[in-house]
Structure formats: structure tokens, C-alpha cells
Design a protein around this motif. Sequence first.
Motif, PDB file in Angstrom:
ATOM      1  N   VAL A  81      46.257 130.646  61.557  1.00  8.83           N
ATOM      2  CA  VAL A  81      47.513 130.297  63.136  1.00  8.83           C
ATOM      3  C   VAL A  81      47.540 128.637  63.200  1.00  8.83           C
ATOM      4  O   VAL A  81      49.735 128.993  62.833  1.00  8.83           O
ATOM      5  N   ASN A  82      47.166 128.289  63.274  1.00 10.42           N
ATOM      6  CA  ASN A  82      47.584 126.740  64.196  1.00 10.42           C
ATOM      7  C   ASN A  82      48.437 126.181  62.747  1.00 10.42           C
ATOM      8  O   ASN A  82      49.118 125.414  62.949  1.00 10.42           O
ATOM      9  N   SER A  83      47.833 126.423  61.511  1.00  7.61           N
ATOM     10  CA  SER A  83      48.373 125.936  60.368  1.00  7.61           C
ATOM     11  C   SER A  83      49.719 126.403  59.692  1.00  7.61           C
ATOM     12  O   SER A  83      50.598 125.504  59.415  1.00  7.61           O
ATOM     13  N   LEU A  84      50.108 127.886  60.136  1.00  2.00           N
ATOM     14  CA  LEU A  84      50.725 128.069  60.153  1.00  2.00           C
ATOM     15  C   LEU A  84      51.980 127.772  61.185  1.00  2.00           C
ATOM     16  O   LEU A  84      53.576 127.178  60.682  1.00  2.00           O
ATOM     17  N   VAL A  85      51.591 128.059  62.620  1.00  5.64           N
ATOM     18  CA  VAL A  85      51.944 127.418  63.816  1.00  5.64           C
ATOM     19  C   VAL A  85      52.788 125.744  63.193  1.00  5.64           C
ATOM     20  O   VAL A  85      54.112 125.676  63.091  1.00  5.64           O
ATOM     21  N   LEU A 160      49.089 141.474  60.031  1.00  4.61           N
ATOM     22  CA  LEU A 160      50.004 141.478  60.881  1.00  4.61           C
ATOM     23  C   LEU A 160      50.131 140.797  62.231  1.00  4.61           C
ATOM     24  O   LEU A 160      50.577 140.176  63.051  1.00  4.61           O
ATOM     25  N   TYR A 161      48.417 141.177  62.610  1.00  4.93           N
ATOM     26  CA  TYR A 161      48.483 140.499  64.071  1.00  4.93           C
ATOM     27  C   TYR A 161      48.182 138.481  64.357  1.00  4.93           C
ATOM     28  O   TYR A 161      48.552 137.708  64.965  1.00  4.93           O
ATOM     29  N   ILE A 162      47.632 138.504  62.973  1.00  7.12           N
ATOM     30  CA  ILE A 162      47.954 136.906  62.375  1.00  7.12           C
ATOM     31  C   ILE A 162      49.614 136.325  62.789  1.00  7.12           C
ATOM     32  O   ILE A 162      49.978 135.755  63.520  1.00  7.12           O
ATOM     33  N   GLY A 163      50.875 137.587  62.283  1.00  5.57           N
ATOM     34  CA  GLY A 163      52.160 137.020  62.093  1.00  5.57           C
ATOM     35  C   GLY A 163      51.891 137.562  64.121  1.00  5.57           C
ATOM     36  O   GLY A 163      52.960 136.240  64.468  1.00  5.57           O
ATOM     37  N   CYS A 164      51.832 137.970  65.037  1.00  2.00           N
ATOM     38  CA  CYS A 164      51.818 138.147  66.086  1.00  2.00           C
ATOM     39  C   CYS A 164      51.183 136.790  67.122  1.00  2.00           C
ATOM     40  O   CYS A 164      52.025 136.275  67.933  1.00  2.00           O
ATOM     41  N   GLY A 165      50.571 136.108  66.715  1.00  2.00           N
ATOM     42  CA  GLY A 165      50.067 135.272  66.760  1.00  2.00           C
ATOM     43  C   GLY A 165      50.746 134.171  66.878  1.00  2.00           C
ATOM     44  O   GLY A 165      51.302 133.297  68.048  1.00  2.00           O
ATOM     45  N   VAL A 166      50.824 134.035  65.473  1.00  2.00           N
ATOM     46  CA  VAL A 166      52.377 132.598  65.773  1.00  2.00           C
ATOM     47  C   VAL A 166      53.111 132.548  65.499  1.00  2.00           C
ATOM     48  O   VAL A 166      53.869 131.874  66.438  1.00  2.00           O
ATOM     49  N   ALA A 167      53.883 134.460  66.150  1.00  2.00           N
ATOM     50  CA  ALA A 167      54.855 134.356  67.170  1.00  2.00           C
ATOM     51  C   ALA A 167      54.813 133.655  68.578  1.00  2.00           C
ATOM     52  O   ALA A 167      55.873 133.473  69.349  1.00  2.00           O
ATOM     53  N   ALA A 257      52.744 141.567  73.388  1.00  2.00           N
ATOM     54  CA  ALA A 257      53.088 139.685  74.016  1.00  2.00           C
ATOM     55  C   ALA A 257      53.868 139.237  72.846  1.00  2.00           C
ATOM     56  O   ALA A 257      54.685 137.908  73.636  1.00  2.00           O
ATOM     57  N   ALA A 258      54.148 139.956  72.479  1.00  5.69           N
ATOM     58  CA  ALA A 258      54.430 138.744  70.860  1.00  5.69           C
ATOM     59  C   ALA A 258      55.899 139.663  70.852  1.00  5.69           C
ATOM     60  O   ALA A 258      56.569 138.291  71.495  1.00  5.69           O
ATOM     61  N   ALA A 259      55.835 140.222  70.868  1.00  8.16           N
ATOM     62  CA  ALA A 259      57.959 140.741  70.715  1.00  8.16           C
ATOM     63  C   ALA A 259      58.226 140.361  72.750  1.00  8.16           C
ATOM     64  O   ALA A 259      59.609 139.722  72.880  1.00  8.16           O
ATOM     65  N   GLY A 260      58.043 140.188  73.205  1.00 14.30           N
ATOM     66  CA  GLY A 260      57.756 139.384  74.948  1.00 14.30           C
ATOM     67  C   GLY A 260      57.979 137.964  74.569  1.00 14.30           C
ATOM     68  O   GLY A 260      59.126 137.891  75.345  1.00 14.30           O
ATOM     69  N   LEU A 262      58.561 136.385  72.650  1.00 14.74           N
ATOM     70  CA  LEU A 262      59.870 136.227  71.302  1.00 14.74           C
ATOM     71  C   LEU A 262      61.366 136.051  72.230  1.00 14.74           C
ATOM     72  O   LEU A 262      61.943 135.634  72.264  1.00 14.74           O
ATOM     73  N   ALA A 263      61.273 137.468  73.279  1.00 17.05           N
ATOM     74  CA  ALA A 263      62.198 137.408  73.539  1.00 17.05           C
ATOM     75  C   ALA A 263      62.669 137.002  74.860  1.00 17.05           C
ATOM     76  O   ALA A 263      63.926 136.199  75.328  1.00 17.05           O
ATOM     77  N   ALA A 264      61.382 136.593  75.260  1.00 14.37           N
ATOM     78  CA  ALA A 264      61.254 135.432  76.823  1.00 14.37           C
ATOM     79  C   ALA A 264      61.672 133.767  76.487  1.00 14.37           C
ATOM     80  O   ALA A 264      62.683 133.055  76.728  1.00 14.37           O
ATOM     81  N   SER A 265      61.231 133.115  75.230  1.00 16.61           N
ATOM     82  CA  SER A 265      61.613 131.891  74.154  1.00 16.61           C
ATOM     83  C   SER A 265      63.100 131.864  74.379  1.00 16.61           C
ATOM     84  O   SER A 265      63.660 131.633  74.249  1.00 16.61           O
ATOM     85  N   ARG A 266      63.179 132.891  73.485  1.00 21.05           N
ATOM     86  CA  ARG A 266      65.111 133.078  72.939  1.00 21.05           C
ATOM     87  C   ARG A 266      65.741 133.038  74.400  1.00 21.05           C
ATOM     88  O   ARG A 266      66.739 132.768  73.985  1.00 21.05           O
ATOM     89  N   TRP A 267      65.146 134.015  75.306  1.00 22.91           N
ATOM     90  CA  TRP A 267      66.074 133.243  76.613  1.00 22.91           C
ATOM     91  C   TRP A 267      66.750 132.114  77.577  1.00 22.91           C
ATOM     92  O   TRP A 267      67.506 131.894  77.488  1.00 22.91           O
ATOM     93  N   VAL A 268      64.908 131.327  76.795  1.00 19.19           N
ATOM     94  CA  VAL A 268      65.246 130.070  77.893  1.00 19.19           C
ATOM     95  C   VAL A 268      66.035 129.021  76.516  1.00 19.19           C
ATOM     96  O   VAL A 268      66.402 128.104  77.287  1.00 19.19           O
ATOM     97  N   PHE A 269      65.761 129.430  75.019  1.00 21.23           N
ATOM     98  CA  PHE A 269      66.970 128.944  74.249  1.00 21.23           C
ATOM     99  C   PHE A 269      67.548 128.510  75.197  1.00 21.23           C
ATOM    100  O   PHE A 269      68.387 127.627  75.000  1.00 21.23           O
ATOM    101  N   ASN A 270      68.308 130.002  74.985  1.00 19.10           N
ATOM    102  CA  ASN A 270      69.858 129.749  75.336  1.00 19.10           C
ATOM    103  C   ASN A 270      70.132 129.070  76.837  1.00 19.10           C
ATOM    104  O   ASN A 270      71.369 129.139  76.521  1.00 19.10           O
ATOM    105  N   ARG A 271      69.432 129.326  77.298  1.00 22.05           N
ATOM    106  CA  ARG A 271      69.502 129.384  78.943  1.00 22.05           C
ATOM    107  C   ARG A 271      69.700 127.741  78.751  1.00 22.05           C
ATOM    108  O   ARG A 271      70.348 126.582  79.341  1.00 22.05           O
TER     109      ARG A 271
END
Lengths: 281, 301
Positions: A81-85, A160-167, A257-260, A262-271
Motif C-alpha cells: 500500500v505504502n509503495s503505491l501511495v 480490491l482492498y489494497i485499492g481501498c487502502g491506497v484511496a 470509508a474509501a468512497a467517503g 475520496l469524496a471528502a478529499s475532492r470537496w476539500v480540493f475544490n474548496r
Amino acid sequence: MTAVPERPDYLRVFLTFARNSLVREMIFRGNFIIDTISSMAWVLINLAFYTLIFRYTPMLGADTGWGKYQFFLFLATTLIVNSLVRGLFMENADEFGELIRTGNLDFVLLKPMDTQFLVSLNRIEWSALGNLVLGLLLLFYALGKVDYRPGPVQVVLYPLYIGCGVAILYSLMITLAASSVWLVRNQSLFNFWFYITNFSRYPMEIYRGDFGTPLRLFFTFIVPVLVVVNVPARLLVRPLAPQSVEDAVLPLFALVAAAGSLAASRWVFNRALVSYRSASS
Amino acid sequence: MRAASAWGHGLPGGREASAGDVAETMVASLRIWFVALRISVEERLVYRADFALSTLMRFLPIVTQIFLWWAVFEGIQTVGGGRETIRGYSYNDFIAYYLLTMLSRAFSSMPGLASGITRDIRDGTVKKYLIQPVDMLSFLLAYRVAHKLVYYAVAAGPFALVFFLCRGYFPGWPDPPVLAAYVASLVMAFLLGFFLEATIGMIGFWFLEVRSLLFVYMLFNFFLSGHMFPLDMLPGMWGDVVGALPLQYLAYFPTAVFLGKVSGADLAGGVCIQLAWVVFFITTARVAMARGLRRYSGYGG
């Protein structure tokens, strides 16, 4: 912009970014090799530390199931996970603060593509690949040492869960980076990121007691960094049959949590983009 | 250029130094030393809030260590035998150990020292020490002392807070002689850290790119100074090898002294060996600098 002629091909742009980064790293080949080796050396030192710990104890905690090789599976998952991030986002998030500070974000905003995409994936750090390989090697080595064999369902769910962790980690990172719009100097924030993710590096069972339980709940449900490694790692070490309510809820929660995040970070990013006021010269 | 002497520099004009000149030079050196100290203090105080915050943050990993070692000790107890220590360290000792190594490291770590020296050599900044009547090592030492003093002034708050909150993990204050030995070993840890890193930095006179070498040093330092775990845990031969290295005096040794893990003749011997390492690296750094400067050639302005 009113008329966008055609939707840009995001995959092709990403592949171009990846190729350019590789070309760039290959120009300074010595540096690339040193970066790869040095990050792998850190991993080996950590591995030595845990090997030392397991000379003295058979297990982390009483009856948690995290014996030496189970923990190595956990460690391998952390590494992957960490190396992907790190490979995909770390340098970009770091650069984002710089773009804001210097006002060069203007040039990114002008491009007819999603700004968050451009900012997040502009540069790929190929030297993180070394740790990814090390993580996979450790994974297969430890799998050979434990009795339990994960079934086909787990094998499918694991990536799939690795993907969630990265997200989740990506969201946390880009949120912190975006906050530099308001704070400008964000050195402590990045340290903060490092220290927060520090909590994700151990099985969540170790956070117990009057102080540990609230800590575990906080880092599971509020800032979900404990989910990042724990959920995929658990898939590899124990049967799917849940032993407690938490066991059953956690994998489902990880998806939310992964979806949430992402959505939250998108919101902060746009703000952050709205608050961005360039840095005219 | 004449090689720098212990505290100073060649006198201009190459004439022989008289007693008066020497006294004058000494006063000048001291004044320079204080100016360096003041500059550094002011520089560091600019970002004090950021600084205090990051100091407090640095204790966060201790929280995970508290839980990790609790789990380790729980794991040990499940196999029976009821062993409650690892190589003489109880659970509380481990936590106290980590907190105290943070304090040792606050003395011995020298961020940017070696890399700064190599950079100065590479980009030619080192010339200023050759032209101005300032000895490089003394200047850097003054700068570092100032840096540390400010650090302690700002970090004292966070340190006191964390140590107070964690007071239950400590076995209590050691006896006055042990405490004296502890303070002495901390001061020597600072000197050892400084001159060891300075020596490594001087390698820059011979090799232009020493980044990877510094990294290797940092890696070894982190693992073998005892920052990561009490070195007593190392089995057999490993323990002997690490015990013979100077790195353990940067973090492990002062901590072990405070916790009473080294006592009596071992304590006295350890302090002497630490002192010997300090003297060794002061000499090495000086010799390396003198030789390096002889090799060094600077062009242009």
C-alpha cells in the motif's frame, strides 16, 4: 469553459506522465538506483527489528493470531500500500504546496482537464517500485510459512482492498496538501501525515484499554487509517467467517470509508481551488 | 593556506605569533563564537510555533510503541513461564527507554551537519573559512550549540509535558553519582555526535558526492545507536559487534545509564570509552580538515 470539443483521454495522459517520469528518472540513473536501494534498506531494517521482536514473543497480543509470519503478511501489505501511495502521489502532493506557493497552479488550472487529476498524478516516482517488489516477495515468502491458505474469494478481494487502502491514504494526503492554500507553510502538516499513518502500521488489535479503544475507534471511523492495512491483511491470515460483529462490519465499512474519503478529499480540493488567489508577480 | 590550528587560524602575513597576538586572537575567536551563537539563536526563533508543534508531534510514534510493546509482553505471557522482562527490561522500562532515547537524540543528532560541510566544500563556500579569521569547526560547533540551546528552550515544554504524563513508566530518579554520569554522557553524546558527523562531512574533500554514504551512515546510526530498540536485545555476536561501535554512545548508553542497566565498573568503563571516542573523533575531524584543506583548491571569487 463553454465548449469542450472532446473528452480528454485520461488514461493516455496518465501513461504519458508515467513514461515522462521514467525518462526523467533514467536521466539520473545513479540517483534512481540510490533512491531505490535506500528505501529498500529502510524496509530491511524494519524487518530486522520485527524479526528481533519475534525472537522474544510468539505473538503480538494474547490470542490475536498475529504470529511472526502472520505479521510479516501484515507488513507486506503495509509495504505494498505504502509503495503505491508513494510511487503515485507522494511527490505530487508535495509539489502541490509548491504550486500554490509560487502561483504556478495557474498553468494547471488553464488546462482543459480535471485539475485534481493533473495535480495528483503528474509525476510517478518509479523508485517506489523496489519496495513494491520487496512487499510482494515478503508476501509470498510469508504465505509459504503459514498454515492457513486464503481461498479464491480472498485472492480476489485482496487487491480490491489494497485499492481501498491506497484511496484512503491518497485522500488524506491530498487533503493535507490542499490545506496549504490556507496555511502556505505546510512542513508540519507533512510530518503530521507521516505520524498519522504511523498508526496504520500495526494490527488494530493492539490498541486496547481505556486509552487504546478510543484511539482505535478514532483511527477506524473518523480518520480511517487503521482500515488501510488491517482489512486486506486480515483476508490473508484468517477465514472469511467473521468472529465478531466488528469483523463482519469492517470489510463493508472499508468500502464506505474509501468512497467517503475520496469524496471528502475532492470537496476539500475544490474548496481549496476556490480560495486559491494565485501569486501574481 | 596554512592548516588551521586547534582553535584558530594562521595569522596574516605569515609572521610568527607572539604571546600578545595569541591572546588577541583568542579574544577575537571568542567574540566570533558569540556572534555565531547569537545569529543562530535569532535564526531559530523565527519559526518557534512551527517548531514547538513539530517537537510535540515527534512524540506521536511513542504512542504506537506503548501499544506495540504492550502487545509484545502480552504475547510473551501467553506461552507460560510468566517471563516479564526481555533481557532485563520490563514493559515500563521499554517505554521509559524510548522516551529517554528521544532525549539522548536531542543531544546527539546533528541534522544537516555532514551534508552541510560537504555542500560547502562542493560549492566553494568553504573558502570563506580560509579567508576570514574563522575556524570552520569552531564556527560550526558554536552554531550547533546555539541551535541546540534554542531547541532545548522551545522543546523543554513539550518534553516536560510528555515526561510528566508518562512519569508512571519511570523507575524514579537515579542516585546523584549516576545522574552526574548521565549528564556527562549526554554532553559527550552531543560532542561525539558533532565530531563524528563532522568527520564524515570532511570526506567531501576527497569525494564530491557523498549523499549515499551519508544515507548509509544515517541508516546504521538509526539502527545501531539504540534508537529503535534497547541494544541488549541483540543476540550473541551481533551484540558484541554493536557494543564495540561508537554509535551506541549516541542514544543507547546514556539511556541505559539513567535506567540503571549499566552500573559499577561497567558504568565507569563506559563513560571512559565514550570519552575516548569523543577525543578520537575530535582528532580525526581536525586531521581530516587539515589534510582536506591542503588538498583543496578554490578558484574565482
